[in-house]
Design an enzyme around this catalytic site. Structure first.
Site, PDB file in Angstrom:
ATOM      1  N   TYR A 197      40.548  22.943  44.160  1.00  0.00           N
ATOM      2  CA  TYR A 197      40.103  22.949  45.508  1.00  0.00           C
ATOM      3  C   TYR A 197      38.846  23.777  45.622  1.00  0.00           C
ATOM      4  CZ  TYR A 197      40.594  24.074  50.460  1.00  0.00           C
ATOM      5  OH  TYR A 197      40.190  24.267  51.883  1.00  0.00           O
TER       6      TYR A 197
ATOM      7  N   ALA B 118      35.932  21.760  44.306  1.00  0.00           N
ATOM      8  CA  ALA B 118      35.537  20.436  45.411  1.00  0.00           C
ATOM      9  C   ALA B 118      34.843  21.292  46.433  1.00  0.00           C
ATOM     10  CB  ALA B 118      36.882  19.934  45.626  1.00  0.00           C
ATOM     11  N   LYS B 119      35.252  22.030  46.918  1.00  0.00           N
ATOM     12  CA  LYS B 119      34.565  22.960  48.135  1.00  0.00           C
ATOM     13  C   LYS B 119      33.243  23.475  48.077  1.00  0.00           C
ATOM     14  CE  LYS B 119      37.680  21.625  51.362  1.00  0.00           C
ATOM     15  NZ  LYS B 119      37.450  20.772  52.050  1.00  0.00           N
TER      16      LYS B 119
ATOM     17  N   ASN C 197      35.563  16.222  57.825  1.00  0.00           N
ATOM     18  CA  ASN C 197      36.775  17.294  57.769  1.00  0.00           C
ATOM     19  C   ASN C 197      37.956  16.943  56.874  1.00  0.00           C
ATOM     20  OD1 ASN C 197      38.476  19.397  59.126  1.00  0.00           O
ATOM     21  ND2 ASN C 197      39.581  17.454  59.625  1.00  0.00           N
TER      22      ASN C 197
ATOM     23  N   ALA D  11      41.515  13.740  61.731  1.00  0.00           N
ATOM     24  CA  ALA D  11      41.624  14.163  63.093  1.00  0.00           C
ATOM     25  C   ALA D  11      42.892  14.245  63.711  1.00  0.00           C
ATOM     26  CB  ALA D  11      40.380  13.611  64.093  1.00  0.00           C
ATOM     27  N   SER D  12      44.002  14.089  63.001  1.00  0.00           N
ATOM     28  CA  SER D  12      45.263  13.854  63.325  1.00  0.00           C
ATOM     29  C   SER D  12      45.837  15.225  63.621  1.00  0.00           C
ATOM     30  CB  SER D  12      46.116  12.951  62.647  1.00  0.00           C
ATOM     31  OG  SER D  12      45.982  13.173  61.286  1.00  0.00           O
ATOM     32  N   ARG D  13      45.498  16.097  62.616  1.00  0.00           N
ATOM     33  CA  ARG D  13      46.307  17.377  62.892  1.00  0.00           C
ATOM     34  C   ARG D  13      45.045  18.559  62.563  1.00  0.00           C
ATOM     35  NH1 ARG D  13      48.893  18.203  58.202  1.00  0.00           N
ATOM     36  NH2 ARG D  13      48.090  16.399  57.093  1.00  0.00           N
TER      37      ARG D  13
ATOM     38  N   VAL E 168      39.818   7.888  53.366  1.00  0.00           N
ATOM     39  CA  VAL E 168      38.276   8.317  53.400  1.00  0.00           C
ATOM     40  C   VAL E 168      38.218   8.343  51.799  1.00  0.00           C
ATOM     41  CG1 VAL E 168      37.940   9.135  55.653  1.00  0.00           C
ATOM     42  CG2 VAL E 168      38.449  10.836  53.786  1.00  0.00           C
TER      43      VAL E 168
HETATM   44  P1  NAP Z   1      45.697  19.988  57.515  1.00  0.00           P
HETATM   45  O1  NAP Z   1      46.191  20.297  58.639  1.00  0.00           O
HETATM   46  O2  NAP Z   1      46.424  19.758  56.352  1.00  0.00           O
HETATM   47  O3  NAP Z   1      44.780  18.430  58.038  1.00  0.00           O
HETATM   48  C1  NAP Z   1      44.324  17.690  57.158  1.00  0.00           C
HETATM   49  C2  NAP Z   1      43.760  16.359  57.768  1.00  0.00           C
HETATM   50  O4  NAP Z   1      43.156  15.697  56.754  1.00  0.00           O
HETATM   51  C3  NAP Z   1      44.977  15.607  58.470  1.00  0.00           C
HETATM   52  O5  NAP Z   1      44.434  14.902  59.668  1.00  0.00           O
HETATM   53  C4  NAP Z   1      45.184  14.391  57.390  1.00  0.00           C
HETATM   54  O6  NAP Z   1      45.416  12.935  58.055  1.00  0.00           O
HETATM   55  C5  NAP Z   1      43.498  14.238  56.797  1.00  0.00           C
HETATM   56  N1  NAP Z   1      43.568  13.539  55.615  1.00  0.00           N
HETATM   57  C6  NAP Z   1      43.972  13.900  54.344  1.00  0.00           C
HETATM   58  N2  NAP Z   1      43.812  13.280  53.494  1.00  0.00           N
HETATM   59  C7  NAP Z   1      43.075  12.115  53.877  1.00  0.00           C
HETATM   60  C8  NAP Z   1      42.494  10.788  53.666  1.00  0.00           C
HETATM   61  N3  NAP Z   1      42.744  10.471  52.243  1.00  0.00           N
HETATM   62  N4  NAP Z   1      41.900  10.001  54.439  1.00  0.00           N
HETATM   63  C9  NAP Z   1      41.991  10.497  55.849  1.00  0.00           C
HETATM   64  N5  NAP Z   1      42.242  11.521  56.126  1.00  0.00           N
HETATM   65  C10 NAP Z   1      42.986  12.512  55.306  1.00  0.00           C
HETATM   66  O7  NAP Z   1      44.192  20.437  57.131  1.00  0.00           O
HETATM   67  P2  NAP Z   1      43.423  21.503  57.801  1.00  0.00           P
HETATM   68  O8  NAP Z   1      43.507  22.987  57.467  1.00  0.00           O
HETATM   69  O9  NAP Z   1      43.080  21.106  59.341  1.00  0.00           O
HETATM   70  O10 NAP Z   1      41.857  21.405  57.101  1.00  0.00           O
HETATM   71  C11 NAP Z   1      40.997  20.395  57.327  1.00  0.00           C
HETATM   72  C12 NAP Z   1      39.724  20.804  56.602  1.00  0.00           C
HETATM   73  O11 NAP Z   1      39.443  22.144  56.404  1.00  0.00           O
HETATM   74  C13 NAP Z   1      39.979  20.380  55.184  1.00  0.00           C
HETATM   75  O12 NAP Z   1      38.577  19.801  54.584  1.00  0.00           O
HETATM   76  C14 NAP Z   1      40.301  21.738  54.563  1.00  0.00           C
HETATM   77  O13 NAP Z   1      39.948  21.882  53.220  1.00  0.00           O
HETATM   78  C15 NAP Z   1      39.245  22.740  55.165  1.00  0.00           C
HETATM   79  N6  NAP Z   1      39.908  24.120  55.351  1.00  0.00           N
HETATM   80  C16 NAP Z   1      40.831  24.767  55.711  1.00  0.00           C
HETATM   81  C17 NAP Z   1      41.366  25.719  55.922  1.00  0.00           C
HETATM   82  C18 NAP Z   1      42.490  26.544  56.437  1.00  0.00           C
HETATM   83  O14 NAP Z   1      42.835  27.506  56.182  1.00  0.00           O
HETATM   84  N7  NAP Z   1      43.279  25.610  56.861  1.00  0.00           N
HETATM   85  C19 NAP Z   1      40.312  26.812  55.530  1.00  0.00           C
HETATM   86  C20 NAP Z   1      39.133  26.597  54.940  1.00  0.00           C
HETATM   87  C21 NAP Z   1      38.725  25.045  54.859  1.00  0.00           C
HETATM   88  P3  NAP Z   1      47.055  12.562  58.163  1.00  0.00           P
HETATM   89  O15 NAP Z   1      47.940  13.772  58.301  1.00  0.00           O
HETATM   90  O16 NAP Z   1      46.812  11.558  59.013  1.00  0.00           O
HETATM   91  O17 NAP Z   1      47.442  11.945  56.713  1.00  0.00           O
END
Ligand code: NAP
Length: 245
Positions: free
Chosen positions: A153, A156-157, A88, A11-13, A62
């Site tokens: 990826y 996994a999804k 998430n 939830a940080s970003r 996690v």
């Molecule tokens: P993001 O901006 O890269 O943010 C990823 C988040 O996950 C960050 O808060 C990060 O925390 C956290 N994280 C990563 N590894 C972790 C771990 N081992 N333990 C705890 N926290 C962890 O990604 P996002 O785009 O928001 O993606 C969020 C979700 O949506 C993901 O599951 C992604 O696969 C899915 N998604 C994204 C998109 C897209 O286009 N962006 C599309 C479909 C699905 P820190 O920064 O604090 O390490």
């Protein structure tokens, strides 16, 4: 009435941070999980507390079972219960399958899939303390249709969707719903490597002609936690602009 409590992983970003904002705006106490982005997590926690809700930032990987155990103990001590779990946190990976290192494959599964098992297994006893609960997983359109250069990826999804459907059946008797949000391309750090040309190509293939925002995904996630979605379980909701129908 006592505030409800949600745990949002990652939830940080990005999508997770936007989701924390929507839940806080709706009066939820927030357990704000993060791993590396401590400053961003603390900044967000401060912002959300100004809305009058309690916020517990917890640094936890996690994908590590013992760390998730400690996180759940802290939640239990602080709030005594959980109403909603949003799984998430995730990482991406791009490249040909033939170039994918074994360690990378395992890491993608550890963070995206093992985490679902650890967080759900250990959150269920806290969710069962309520008359109703929700687990919301975050997959991707690539988990629905597959993406070349992203086999790890996509796999996994896809597993995330299978996990959601099976657990939905298992938890229905406890009145805990399990649903999935599978977004299309969203403007976050995860896509920082994409060129303007890549994004243009993608938007041209998207009926609504644009990529999505983190707020739009956050609203889909929040919807699945509300009473309006009480009869939905095992479903995949895909905010994707029509690129996958
Ligand atoms: P993001 O901006 O890269 O943010 C990823 C988040 O996950 C960050 O808060 C990060 O925390 C956290 N994280 C990563 N590894 C972790 C771990 N081992 N333990 C705890 N926290 C962890 O990604 P996002 O785009 O928001 O993606 C969020 C979700 O949506 C993901 O599951 C992604 O696969 C899915 N998604 C994204 C998109 C897209 O286009 N962006 C599309 C479909 C699905 P820190 O920064 O604090 O390490």
């Amino acid at each position: 009435m006592k505030n409800k409590t949600v745990l949002i992983t990652g939830a940080s970003r990005g999508i997770g941070a936007a989701t924390a904002r929507v839940f806080a705006q709706n009066g939820y106490n927030i357990v704000l999980n993060y791993l590396h982005s401590e400053e961003k997590a603390f900044h967000l926690a401060k912002e959300l507390r100004e809305l009058g809700v309690a916020v517990l930032p917890i640094q936890t990987d996690v994908g590590k079972y013992s760390d998730v155990q400690i996180m759940m103990e802290k939640i239990s001590e602080e709030f005594g219960q959980l109403d909603t779990l949003v799984c998430n946190a995730g990482i991406g990976d791009a490249g040909l399958l033939t170039d994918t290192k074994v360690d990378k494959w395992k890491e993608v599964f550890r963070v995206n899939v093992d985490s679902l098992f650890y967080c759900s297994k250990l959150a269920i006893p806290l969710l069962r303390k309520q008359t109703a609960g929700q687990i919301i997983t975050v997959s991707s359109i690539w988990g629905m249709v597959g993406a070349s250069y992203e086999v790890a990826y996509s796999t996994a999804k896809s597993a995330t969707i299978g996990f959601t459907k099976a657990l939905a059946k298992e938890l229905a008797p406890s009145n805990i719903t399990v649903n999935c949000v599978a977004p299309g391309l969203i403007n976050t750090d995860m896509n920082a490597d994409l060129t303007q040309e890549d994004i243009l190509l993608f938007t041209e293939q998207t009926p609504l002609g644009r990529i999505g925002s983190v707020e739009e995904v956050a609203e889909s996630i929040y919807f699945l936690a509300t009473e309006k979605a009480a009869f939905m379980t095992g479903q995949v909701l895909s905010p994707n602009g029509g690129v996958v129908i």
